[in-house]
Design an enzyme around this catalytic site. Structure first.
Site, PDB file in Angstrom:
ATOM      1  N   LEU A  66       0.832  -1.201   0.000  1.00 54.22           N
ATOM      2  CA  LEU A  66       0.000   0.000   0.000  1.00 54.22           C
ATOM      3  C   LEU A  66       0.870   1.256   0.000  1.00 54.22           C
ATOM      4  O   LEU A  66       2.063   1.188   0.289  1.00 54.22           O
ATOM      5  CB  LEU A  66      -0.922  -0.028   1.225  1.00 54.22           C
ATOM      6  CG  LEU A  66      -1.889  -1.228   1.267  1.00 54.22           C
ATOM      7  CD1 LEU A  66      -2.522  -1.371   2.642  1.00 54.22           C
ATOM      8  CD2 LEU A  66      -2.956  -1.086   0.194  1.00 54.22           C
ATOM      9  N   PRO A  67       0.299   2.415  -0.315  1.00 61.56           N
ATOM     10  CA  PRO A  67       1.110   3.626  -0.460  1.00 61.56           C
ATOM     11  C   PRO A  67       1.832   4.081   0.799  1.00 61.56           C
ATOM     12  O   PRO A  67       2.942   4.609   0.722  1.00 61.56           O
ATOM     13  CB  PRO A  67       0.096   4.677  -0.934  1.00 61.56           C
ATOM     14  CG  PRO A  67      -0.984   3.890  -1.590  1.00 61.56           C
ATOM     15  CD  PRO A  67      -1.087   2.623  -0.802  1.00 61.56           C
ATOM     16  N   THR A  97       6.297   0.619   2.276  1.00 60.76           N
ATOM     17  CA  THR A  97       7.320   1.383   2.977  1.00 60.76           C
ATOM     18  C   THR A  97       6.601   2.287   3.966  1.00 60.76           C
ATOM     19  O   THR A  97       5.890   3.201   3.561  1.00 60.76           O
ATOM     20  CB  THR A  97       8.171   2.206   1.997  1.00 60.76           C
ATOM     21  OG1 THR A  97       8.780   1.319   1.055  1.00 60.76           O
ATOM     22  CG2 THR A  97       9.257   2.975   2.735  1.00 60.76           C
ATOM     23  N   LYS A 172      15.063  -0.504   4.635  1.00 63.30           N
ATOM     24  CA  LYS A 172      14.494  -0.065   3.356  1.00 63.30           C
ATOM     25  C   LYS A 172      14.549   1.456   3.223  1.00 63.30           C
ATOM     26  O   LYS A 172      14.884   1.998   2.155  1.00 63.30           O
ATOM     27  CB  LYS A 172      13.053  -0.548   3.231  1.00 63.30           C
ATOM     28  CG  LYS A 172      12.222   0.128   2.135  1.00 63.30           C
ATOM     29  CD  LYS A 172      12.816  -0.079   0.739  1.00 63.30           C
ATOM     30  CE  LYS A 172      12.140   0.813  -0.303  1.00 63.30           C
ATOM     31  NZ  LYS A 172      10.733   0.528  -0.512  1.00 63.30           N
ATOM     32  N   LYS A 241       7.952  11.203   0.148  1.00 61.71           N
ATOM     33  CA  LYS A 241       7.416  10.535   1.335  1.00 61.71           C
ATOM     34  C   LYS A 241       8.486   9.672   1.986  1.00 61.71           C
ATOM     35  O   LYS A 241       8.670   9.700   3.209  1.00 61.71           O
ATOM     36  CB  LYS A 241       6.212   9.692   0.941  1.00 61.71           C
ATOM     37  CG  LYS A 241       5.518   8.982   2.102  1.00 61.71           C
ATOM     38  CD  LYS A 241       5.947   7.543   2.301  1.00 61.71           C
ATOM     39  CE  LYS A 241       5.547   6.637   1.179  1.00 61.71           C
ATOM     40  NZ  LYS A 241       5.888   5.217   1.459  1.00 61.71           N
TER      41      LYS A 241
END
Length: 290
Positions: A66-67, A97, A172, A241
């Site tokens: 998901l975003p 992430t 990550k 982001k």
């Protein structure tokens, strides 16, 4: 009864990931997404079209792509949650992430409901997602990692256990911080070279032969050299982001991340200029001499 896997979020990265899981795991895979056409493509290849509500009562392990953490929290514990008393879901694997403190808080909230959690964000490209060659960095209990790892290896060629919950996200986020900052340096080099009368495509080809060669150059060099930054690749808004997540970790650690901050400022300016959904090396357009 056979284990049923669920997958929520089959967009740019998730579709390829889910397809590889479906083709390799040997188990039923039930798929949900806000875009019905995304689900339909996978259903045509053998997945079971589903919804978050249905997964709550059919799936045992559910993967999320998901975003951001906002969507992850909403799917897991929102108005129509994936996890609820009496449901079948026992393990949630977040491959998005996501913000580290909120990831750890979510794991605690799920544990209170009897559900175990791994964070398993992915790195590399959309092509790697399609080819099943992602890097997957995982945080969570070692025994849970071992039980889920065979399914993760359907999607990634390098699956690394990095520590407790949140550790996968930290690794990550640092990976993306280095990548994005490197692409910033490449964009600057191409803008400077072009202004000095050297063709940027030539520069890219020569850099590949020297000590400046990198995965970042291989991944983005052609786009930078041709000034083509399409939508539906990793967009500037998503890159920003991720850098904000990195800067948040830096601030919490008392570290001044000067390079990452400069790249975030440039990405923010690109978004403000109307490039939010363009492939993130579009920052080059803000650097070149007009």
């Amino acid at each position: 009864m056979s284990t049923v896997l669920g997958f929520v979020g089959v967009g740019v990265m998730g579709e390829g990931m889910c397809r590889n899981l479906l083709q390799k795991c040997g188990l039923p895979v039930h798929v949900a997404d806000v875009q019905a056409e995304n689900v339909a493509r996978l259903a045509a290849q053998g997945a079971v079209a589903s919804s978050v509500r249905a997964l709550r009562e059919t799936a045992h392990t559910v993967f999320l792509s998901l975003p951001s953490i906002d969507q992850v929290e909403e799917v897991c514990l929102g108005a129509d949650p994936l996890v609820a008393p009496g449901g079948t879901v026992k393990t949630v694997v977040d491959m998005s992430t996501s913000d580290v403190p909120r990831t750890r808080a979510l794991a605690e909230r799920l544990a209170a409901l009897g559900v175990r959690f791994l964070d398993a964000p992915v790195a590399r490209s959309r092509e790697a997602a399609n080819n099943g060659t992602l890097l997957i960095t995982v945080g969570g209990p070692a025994d849970l990692f071992e039980s889920v790892a065979p399914w993760l290896r359907c999607m990634g060629s390098d699956v690394m256990h990095c520590g407790d919950v949140g550790a996968g996200q930290v690794v990550k986020i640092m990976n993306n911080m280095v990548l994005l900052s490197t692409v910033n340096a490449l964009a600057e080099a191409m803008a400077i070279a072009e202004a000095a009368g050297v063709d940027k495509a030539l520069l890219a080809s020569v850099l590949r032969l020297g000590s400046a060669d990198s995965f970042a150059l291989k991944l983005t060099g052609e786009r930078l050299a041709t000034d083509v930054f399409p939508e539906k690749l990793f967009p500037a808004a998503y890159a920003l982001k991720d850098l904000k997540l990195a800067l948040g970790l830096a601030q919490a650690s008392g570290i001044t991340a000067t390079v990452a901050q400069a790249t975030a400022t440039l990405l923010d300016a690109a978004c403000a200029r109307g490039y939010a959904m363009n492939y993130y090396p579009v920052i080059y357009r803000l650097l070149r001499k007009e």
